[in-house]
Scaffold this motif. Sequence first.
Motif, PDB file in Angstrom:
ATOM      1  N   ALA A  50     -19.198 -28.388  44.440  1.00  0.00           N
ATOM      2  CA  ALA A  50     -20.103 -29.442  44.016  1.00  0.00           C
ATOM      3  C   ALA A  50     -21.126 -28.873  43.049  1.00  0.00           C
ATOM      4  O   ALA A  50     -21.465 -27.695  43.114  1.00  0.00           O
ATOM      5  N   ALA A  51     -21.620 -29.734  42.168  1.00  0.00           N
ATOM      6  CA  ALA A  51     -22.638 -29.324  41.206  1.00  0.00           C
ATOM      7  C   ALA A  51     -23.610 -30.468  40.978  1.00  0.00           C
ATOM      8  O   ALA A  51     -23.251 -31.641  41.141  1.00  0.00           O
ATOM      9  N   ILE A  52     -24.827 -30.107  40.589  1.00  0.00           N
ATOM     10  CA  ILE A  52     -25.863 -31.102  40.368  1.00  0.00           C
ATOM     11  C   ILE A  52     -26.671 -30.695  39.145  1.00  0.00           C
ATOM     12  O   ILE A  52     -26.918 -29.510  38.902  1.00  0.00           O
ATOM     13  N   SER A  53     -27.075 -31.680  38.363  1.00  0.00           N
ATOM     14  CA  SER A  53     -27.849 -31.397  37.164  1.00  0.00           C
ATOM     15  C   SER A  53     -29.277 -31.012  37.516  1.00  0.00           C
ATOM     16  O   SER A  53     -29.730 -31.204  38.651  1.00  0.00           O
ATOM     17  N   THR A 106     -29.573 -33.205  32.185  1.00  0.00           N
ATOM     18  CA  THR A 106     -28.501 -33.991  32.791  1.00  0.00           C
ATOM     19  C   THR A 106     -27.157 -33.262  32.837  1.00  0.00           C
ATOM     20  O   THR A 106     -26.181 -33.827  33.303  1.00  0.00           O
ATOM     21  N   THR A 107     -27.121 -32.027  32.380  1.00  0.00           N
ATOM     22  CA  THR A 107     -25.859 -31.282  32.337  1.00  0.00           C
ATOM     23  C   THR A 107     -25.434 -30.816  33.712  1.00  0.00           C
ATOM     24  O   THR A 107     -26.237 -30.270  34.472  1.00  0.00           O
ATOM     25  N   VAL A 108     -24.158 -31.029  34.021  1.00  0.00           N
ATOM     26  CA  VAL A 108     -23.562 -30.541  35.261  1.00  0.00           C
ATOM     27  C   VAL A 108     -22.575 -29.438  34.889  1.00  0.00           C
ATOM     28  O   VAL A 108     -21.822 -29.585  33.941  1.00  0.00           O
ATOM     29  N   VAL A 109     -22.552 -28.376  35.652  1.00  0.00           N
ATOM     30  CA  VAL A 109     -21.696 -27.228  35.348  1.00  0.00           C
ATOM     31  C   VAL A 109     -20.690 -27.045  36.474  1.00  0.00           C
ATOM     32  O   VAL A 109     -21.083 -26.903  37.641  1.00  0.00           O
ATOM     33  N   VAL A 110     -19.402 -27.054  36.133  1.00  0.00           N
ATOM     34  CA  VAL A 110     -18.363 -26.903  37.157  1.00  0.00           C
ATOM     35  C   VAL A 110     -17.599 -25.591  37.011  1.00  0.00           C
ATOM     36  O   VAL A 110     -16.807 -25.242  37.893  1.00  0.00           O
ATOM     37  N   VAL A 111     -17.824 -24.878  35.923  1.00  0.00           N
ATOM     38  CA  VAL A 111     -17.107 -23.626  35.669  1.00  0.00           C
ATOM     39  C   VAL A 111     -17.924 -22.465  36.221  1.00  0.00           C
ATOM     40  O   VAL A 111     -19.068 -22.247  35.814  1.00  0.00           O
TER      41      VAL A 111
END
Length: 128
Positions: A50-53, A106-111
């Motif tokens: 999971a990721a959150i901005s 607002t950027t979400v990072v999944v890597v």
Amino acid sequence: QVQLVESGGGLVQAGGSLRLSCAASGRPFINNYAEGWFRRTPGKEREFLAAISSNAYNTRYADSVKGRFTISRDNARNMVYLQMNSLKPEDTAVYYCAAAPVSTLTTVVVVSQLYDQWGQGTQVTVSS
């Protein structure tokens, strides 16, 4: 020195819940850092969960945990949380929180390679 410290892991029966916490120190927390949770089991690659901005407006989840896990953050307290419900034995792993510098709130990072700060991990064990 920036530090991320996870807590809240433990042993739980299948179907149960746990809430993991991640405390951040050593930096202005809201200063454009996206946060994420990952896990690792022996012999497997680190798995994004999971990721959150930075401003908490946006979140992303892996399909394996969507609908069961919820990520949240409290910027006033420099904390990130992972609420885990309906836990399964296959959720057993070491769980890590991580922080990634981002250019927008607002950027979400999944890597995982884009995260440059990691906690030490907390063990979650789900018994059947």
